[in-house]
Motif scaffolding. Sequence first.
Motif, PDB file in Angstrom:
ATOM      1  N   ILE A 391       0.840  -1.203   0.000  1.00  0.00           N
ATOM      2  CA  ILE A 391       0.000   0.000   0.000  1.00  0.00           C
ATOM      3  C   ILE A 391       0.874   1.250   0.000  1.00  0.00           C
ATOM      4  O   ILE A 391       0.609   2.216  -0.737  1.00  0.00           O
ATOM      5  CB  ILE A 391      -0.945  -0.014   1.213  1.00  0.00           C
ATOM      6  CG1 ILE A 391      -1.980  -1.128   1.053  1.00  0.00           C
ATOM      7  CG2 ILE A 391      -1.639   1.342   1.387  1.00  0.00           C
ATOM      8  CD1 ILE A 391      -2.839  -1.359   2.278  1.00  0.00           C
ATOM      9  N   ALA A 461      -3.741   3.192   5.996  1.00  0.00           N
ATOM     10  CA  ALA A 461      -4.412   1.891   6.091  1.00  0.00           C
ATOM     11  C   ALA A 461      -3.880   1.141   7.296  1.00  0.00           C
ATOM     12  O   ALA A 461      -2.778   1.422   7.785  1.00  0.00           O
ATOM     13  CB  ALA A 461      -4.196   1.081   4.815  1.00  0.00           C
ATOM     14  N   CYS A 467      -0.225  -0.196  11.154  1.00  0.00           N
ATOM     15  CA  CYS A 467      -0.786   0.829  10.267  1.00  0.00           C
ATOM     16  C   CYS A 467       0.343   1.494   9.492  1.00  0.00           C
ATOM     17  O   CYS A 467       1.498   1.539   9.948  1.00  0.00           O
ATOM     18  CB  CYS A 467      -1.531   1.902  11.063  1.00  0.00           C
ATOM     19  SG  CYS A 467      -3.037   1.331  11.881  1.00  0.00           S
TER      20      CYS A 467
END
Length: 500
Positions: A391, A461, A467
Motif C-alpha cells: 500500500i 491503512a 498501520c
Amino acid sequence: MMKTLTRPLFFVTGVLVIAFLYRLAIPYFYPAALRADEIFQALEPAHRLLTGHGVTTWEWQAGIRNWAFPDLIAGIWHVTDVLGLGHSPLWIQGLICALSLGVVVAFMGLGRIVAGRCGLVVCALTGALWPDLVLGASRTTTEVLGGNLLALGTIMAMIARLLSQDGHIMPPGRATDGKVSCLYTGGAFFIGCGAGLRFQLMPASLLALAWMAWWCRRTPGRVMFMALGFALPVLGYGLVDLGTTGMVFGSVLRNVHANIGQNIAATYGTAPFYFYIVDLLLRWQVGFLVVAAFFAYGCRQFPMPSMVAVTVILSHSLIGHKEPSFIYGAIPLVLVVATVTFSNWVNQDPIPWPGRRIMLGAVMIPLLGFVQVQSLTHMRTSNALIRLQQIAAAQADICGLALPIRGEWSHTGGYSYFSRHDVPLYFADDVASLTALDGRYNYLVTYGKTWSAPREDTAIACRREFCVFRIRPQCSMPPDYAQFAQAVNRYEARTHAVHD
C-alpha cells in the motif's frame, strides 16, 4: 484392475490446470511468508545480487548457506527484467508452483498403477488440493523445495519398482526396461537435488538411494546410473560452496559448527521430540487421524516411501530447534501412502463404481475442506506487514519508508516485496534510531495502537495491529539504500552476541 477413465488425458490435464491455478492463487491473493526464511534466506540475497541492495542475514555472512538457490533466483529475475516484466517474487513463485506439479503427476501415476480408476481420482484430489502441498508449492524455502524433490524422486522410484515387478503391469521387454531405467535414474537425480538443496534431508535421501540400489542389485548398470544421477547435483552444490567459501561443502560444515557446535539455532527456540506429531495433529485435527490410520496400514505394502518419510521426521526430531516446514519432505510421502492405501480399501468394497463415488466424496470433500479452512485462516493473518508495504509503495509521493517495528522486521517483505525500486527502506528498533532517520522517509509502518502520531500525520491503512502513516509531504535528506540491511545486521548481532 479397473478399466481406465474414458478420457484420462482430459482428466489429468484438468487436474493439473486446477492444481496450478490454486497454487498460484495463494501468493497472488495472499502475498505472505509463512516463515521469514522464504524472504531473507532466498529472495533478499537474490535481490542483492541483482540490484545491489537487500538484506543478507548473519547466516550468509557466516557462510552457512549455499548460494546456489539465490543465484538461480537472481538469474530468473534478470531474464524477467530483460523482458520488461520486472522482478516480482510472483515470477519465482509461479515457476516453482509449475515445478511442484511433478508431485501431483507422481501421485496420479502411483494411484493409477496400484488402485486403478479409484486410485487415480483419489490421488489426484489429494495431490492437487491437500493444503500442505498447495501452500508449500509457492514457498521459496529450501526445506520445501528440497522436500518436494525428495518426494518426487522417491515416488518415481516406487513407480519404477511396480512397473518392473513380474511384468503384470507392462509386458516385459526392452522398451519397458528403458522406461524403468529412466524412472530410477530420474528419481535418483531428483533425490540428489533435494539432498543438495537441503543437506538435512541427506539421511532420508541416502536411505531412498540404498533401497533403490537393493531393488536393482541384479542390474549393476542401472545402479551405476542411479549413483551418477544422485551424485551430480550434490557435487554441483559442493562446487558452488567451493566458489563462495573456498571449500567443497563449506556451508554444510560451517552450518553444523554454528548450529550444533555453537548452538546458535537454540536462540530461535527449542521444542520437545514429539513436536512434529503434535503440530500435525493440531493443524489437520480429524484429518490427522484418518491419514495416520491409512499410512500405518499401508506401511507394509509401501515400506520404502514410508520409511523415507519416517526418517525425515525422526532425523529432524533429534534437533532442538524445530519448525513445521522442516519435515515438509515427509508430508507428500505420508499422504501418497495413505491415499493409495485408502483407494485399495475402497476397491475391496463390493459397491459398484457409482456408489464408490459417493463414498469417496463423503470422505474426501469434508476432509479436504476442513483442513483447507484451517490453513487459509493462517494465511490471511500472516501478511499484514507485506500488505502495508505494498500500500505504501502505491503512494505517488513516497520517497522513503521507515519500519520502526523492532523484532517484527523478519515479517516484512524486505526489498523483494517492495515494488518501488527507487524508494529506500529504513529499519529502526528504538526512538533514537528512528530520530536519526528524520528527513529520509515520509511514510512509516508501525504499531497503529501505540504510535503517538502528531495531528498532521495521516493513517493510510491498517492491518491487524499495524498501520501505515504519511508523516510528511517529502524527504529532505538523500536516500540510503544500505541502512535497512545494516540496521538489521546490527540488531541480529546484538541477538547473537552471547555466541560470539
